[in-house]
Structures are given as C-alpha cells and as structure tokens.
Write a protein that holds these residues in place. Structure first.
Motif, PDB file in Angstrom:
ATOM      1  N   PRO A  47      70.570  60.599  28.611  1.00 39.08           N
ATOM      2  CA  PRO A  47      69.829  61.730  28.015  1.00 39.08           C
ATOM      3  C   PRO A  47      70.008  62.992  28.688  1.00 39.08           C
ATOM      4  N   VAL A  48      70.488  64.153  27.771  1.00 34.18           N
ATOM      5  CA  VAL A  48      70.449  65.359  28.431  1.00 34.18           C
ATOM      6  C   VAL A  48      69.270  66.088  28.288  1.00 34.18           C
ATOM      7  N   SER A  49      68.488  66.102  27.008  1.00 33.42           N
ATOM      8  CA  SER A  49      67.154  66.629  26.753  1.00 33.42           C
ATOM      9  C   SER A  49      66.387  65.776  25.958  1.00 33.42           C
ATOM     10  N   THR A  50      65.116  66.043  26.134  1.00 34.75           N
ATOM     11  CA  THR A  50      64.170  65.234  25.162  1.00 34.75           C
ATOM     12  C   THR A  50      63.085  66.124  24.694  1.00 34.75           C
ATOM     13  N   LYS A  51      62.799  66.277  23.391  1.00 38.70           N
ATOM     14  CA  LYS A  51      61.880  67.491  22.797  1.00 38.70           C
ATOM     15  C   LYS A  51      61.228  66.428  21.853  1.00 38.70           C
ATOM     16  N   TYR A  52      59.800  66.724  21.795  1.00 36.07           N
ATOM     17  CA  TYR A  52      58.878  66.219  20.790  1.00 36.07           C
ATOM     18  C   TYR A  52      58.449  67.315  19.852  1.00 36.07           C
ATOM     19  N   LEU A  53      58.490  66.999  18.554  1.00 43.01           N
ATOM     20  CA  LEU A  53      58.219  67.997  17.356  1.00 43.01           C
ATOM     21  C   LEU A  53      57.094  67.412  16.580  1.00 43.01           C
ATOM     22  N   THR A  54      56.376  68.335  15.885  1.00 42.04           N
ATOM     23  CA  THR A  54      55.534  67.885  14.748  1.00 42.04           C
ATOM     24  C   THR A  54      56.039  68.615  13.561  1.00 42.04           C
ATOM     25  N   GLN A  55      56.218  67.878  12.622  1.00 44.22           N
ATOM     26  CA  GLN A  55      56.500  68.388  11.119  1.00 44.22           C
ATOM     27  C   GLN A  55      55.449  68.214   9.870  1.00 44.22           C
ATOM     28  N   CYS A  56      55.347  69.632   9.303  1.00 39.67           N
ATOM     29  CA  CYS A  56      54.368  69.343   8.370  1.00 39.67           C
ATOM     30  C   CYS A  56      54.959  68.795   6.980  1.00 39.67           C
ATOM     31  N   THR A  57      54.551  67.808   6.409  1.00 34.22           N
ATOM     32  CA  THR A  57      54.906  67.217   5.003  1.00 34.22           C
ATOM     33  C   THR A  57      54.859  67.916   4.085  1.00 34.22           C
ATOM     34  N   PHE A  58      53.868  69.302   4.080  1.00 40.60           N
ATOM     35  CA  PHE A  58      53.514  69.823   2.969  1.00 40.60           C
ATOM     36  C   PHE A  58      54.325  71.221   2.940  1.00 40.60           C
ATOM     37  N   CYS A  59      54.475  71.923   4.089  1.00 42.74           N
ATOM     38  CA  CYS A  59      55.606  73.004   3.842  1.00 42.74           C
ATOM     39  C   CYS A  59      56.707  72.855   4.722  1.00 42.74           C
ATOM     40  N   GLY A  60      56.978  71.596   5.482  1.00 43.95           N
ATOM     41  CA  GLY A  60      58.134  71.472   6.262  1.00 43.95           C
ATOM     42  C   GLY A  60      58.191  72.118   7.546  1.00 43.95           C
ATOM     43  N   ALA A  61      57.261  72.917   8.055  1.00 50.22           N
ATOM     44  CA  ALA A  61      57.106  73.634   9.405  1.00 50.22           C
ATOM     45  C   ALA A  61      57.252  72.763  10.252  1.00 50.22           C
ATOM     46  N   GLU A  62      58.097  73.047  11.370  1.00 54.75           N
ATOM     47  CA  GLU A  62      58.172  72.453  12.619  1.00 54.75           C
ATOM     48  C   GLU A  62      57.690  73.087  13.899  1.00 54.75           C
ATOM     49  N   SER A  63      56.984  72.329  14.784  1.00 54.63           N
ATOM     50  CA  SER A  63      56.296  73.196  15.919  1.00 54.63           C
ATOM     51  C   SER A  63      56.709  72.215  17.252  1.00 54.63           C
ATOM     52  N   LYS A  64      56.867  72.901  18.312  1.00 52.74           N
ATOM     53  CA  LYS A  64      57.318  71.991  19.382  1.00 52.74           C
ATOM     54  C   LYS A  64      56.027  71.521  20.046  1.00 52.74           C
ATOM     55  N   VAL A  65      55.871  70.314  20.743  1.00 55.73           N
ATOM     56  CA  VAL A  65      54.747  69.760  21.378  1.00 55.73           C
ATOM     57  C   VAL A  65      55.420  69.387  22.818  1.00 55.73           C
ATOM     58  N   SER A  66      54.533  69.333  23.608  1.00 59.00           N
ATOM     59  CA  SER A  66      54.886  69.098  25.087  1.00 59.00           C
ATOM     60  C   SER A  66      54.901  67.518  25.216  1.00 59.00           C
ATOM     61  N   ALA A  67      55.389  66.782  26.180  1.00 56.41           N
ATOM     62  CA  ALA A  67      55.189  65.294  26.262  1.00 56.41           C
ATOM     63  C   ALA A  67      53.801  64.954  26.536  1.00 56.41           C
ATOM     64  N   GLU A  68      52.999  65.873  27.045  1.00 58.63           N
ATOM     65  CA  GLU A  68      51.506  65.147  27.340  1.00 58.63           C
ATOM     66  C   GLU A  68      51.045  65.397  25.946  1.00 58.63           C
ATOM     67  N   GLN A  69      51.030  66.434  25.206  1.00 60.51           N
ATOM     68  CA  GLN A  69      50.349  66.579  24.037  1.00 60.51           C
ATOM     69  C   GLN A  69      50.874  65.487  23.164  1.00 60.51           C
ATOM     70  N   ALA A  70      51.952  65.084  23.237  1.00 61.28           N
ATOM     71  CA  ALA A  70      52.834  63.810  22.244  1.00 61.28           C
ATOM     72  C   ALA A  70      52.110  62.560  22.425  1.00 61.28           C
ATOM     73  N   GLU A  71      51.842  62.233  23.825  1.00 64.85           N
ATOM     74  CA  GLU A  71      51.096  61.223  24.202  1.00 64.85           C
ATOM     75  C   GLU A  71      49.896  61.191  23.623  1.00 64.85           C
ATOM     76  N   GLN A  72      49.086  62.287  23.829  1.00 68.30           N
ATOM     77  CA  GLN A  72      47.603  62.419  23.266  1.00 68.30           C
ATOM     78  C   GLN A  72      47.595  62.267  21.859  1.00 68.30           C
ATOM     79  N   LEU A  73      48.535  62.863  21.079  1.00 70.30           N
ATOM     80  CA  LEU A  73      48.451  62.386  19.672  1.00 70.30           C
ATOM     81  C   LEU A  73      48.913  61.022  19.281  1.00 70.30           C
ATOM     82  N   GLN A  74      49.812  60.361  19.990  1.00 66.54           N
ATOM     83  CA  GLN A  74      50.055  59.104  19.696  1.00 66.54           C
ATOM     84  C   GLN A  74      48.763  58.297  19.888  1.00 66.54           C
ATOM     85  N   ALA A  75      48.088  58.725  21.071  1.00 64.08           N
ATOM     86  CA  ALA A  75      46.799  58.012  21.044  1.00 64.08           C
ATOM     87  C   ALA A  75      45.847  58.108  20.282  1.00 64.08           C
TER      88      ALA A  75
END
Length: 100
Positions: A47-75
């Motif tokens: 792997p060269v890079s790893t990025k976490y993203l959230t995408q809205c299913t209503f408007c399609g907007a994407e926003s970057k999320v840190s690895a720690e925030q991604a773990e919290q959202l998964q929990a």
C-alpha cells in the motif's frame, strides 16, 4: 521493459445515519476505505496510501475522515457482537408515551 503503477481499491466499512456537512440533511452515509497500492507487472505489492471517506447518499458529497474517526464511526455503527441487532441497522429509539 518494466511495467509499474498504482491501483486503487475501495472497501465499504459501514453505513451510518449522519447529518451531511454540505446539504444539512440527516441521511445515510457510507464509510469507505480507499487503499492505493503500488503494482509491478500488474501485481499489487504494497500500500502506498490509505484514506477514509464518508459519502452522503442524498447529495453525494464526500468528506475525509481520519483513521481514528473512522474507527469511532465503525464502533458507532455497533453491528458487532453483543449489539442485539443485525449489522448496519439503526438503533431503535425507546417509545415515549403520548403527552399533551
């Protein structure tokens, strides 16, 4: 001749109900992990890079999320063991009695 490059893979980690930062609607968001790997002769090596993203299913907007925030959202998705509900289902709100 050596053939090399990169290839990206998208992994869906969870589906969450959040308020979108762009359209301000409470809607489903997909939590995704994008991994870009270095390839040599079309074989992904590391792997060269790893990025976490959230995408809205209503408007399609994407926003970057840190690895720690991604773990919290998964929990927060809480589809894991001991949650008492199927994976990806929203938590049920307790019924409140009707008040006038």
């Amino acid at each position: 001749m050596i053939i090399f490059g990169t290839k990206g893979h998208l992994h869906q980690l969870a589906i969450l109900t959040l308020v979108c930062v762009q359209c301000r609607n409470p809607s489903a968001h997909t939590l995704r992990k994008r991994v870009t790997r270095f390839t040599l002769f079309f074989v992904p090596l590391f792997p060269v890079s790893t990025k976490y993203l959230t995408q809205c299913t209503f408007c399609g907007a994407e926003s970057k999320v840190s690895a720690e925030q991604a773990e919290q959202l998964q929990a927060q998705d809480a589809g894991g063991p001991g949650s008492g509900r199927p994976y990806g289902q929203p938590p049920q709100q307790p019924q409140q009695p009707y008040q006038r």
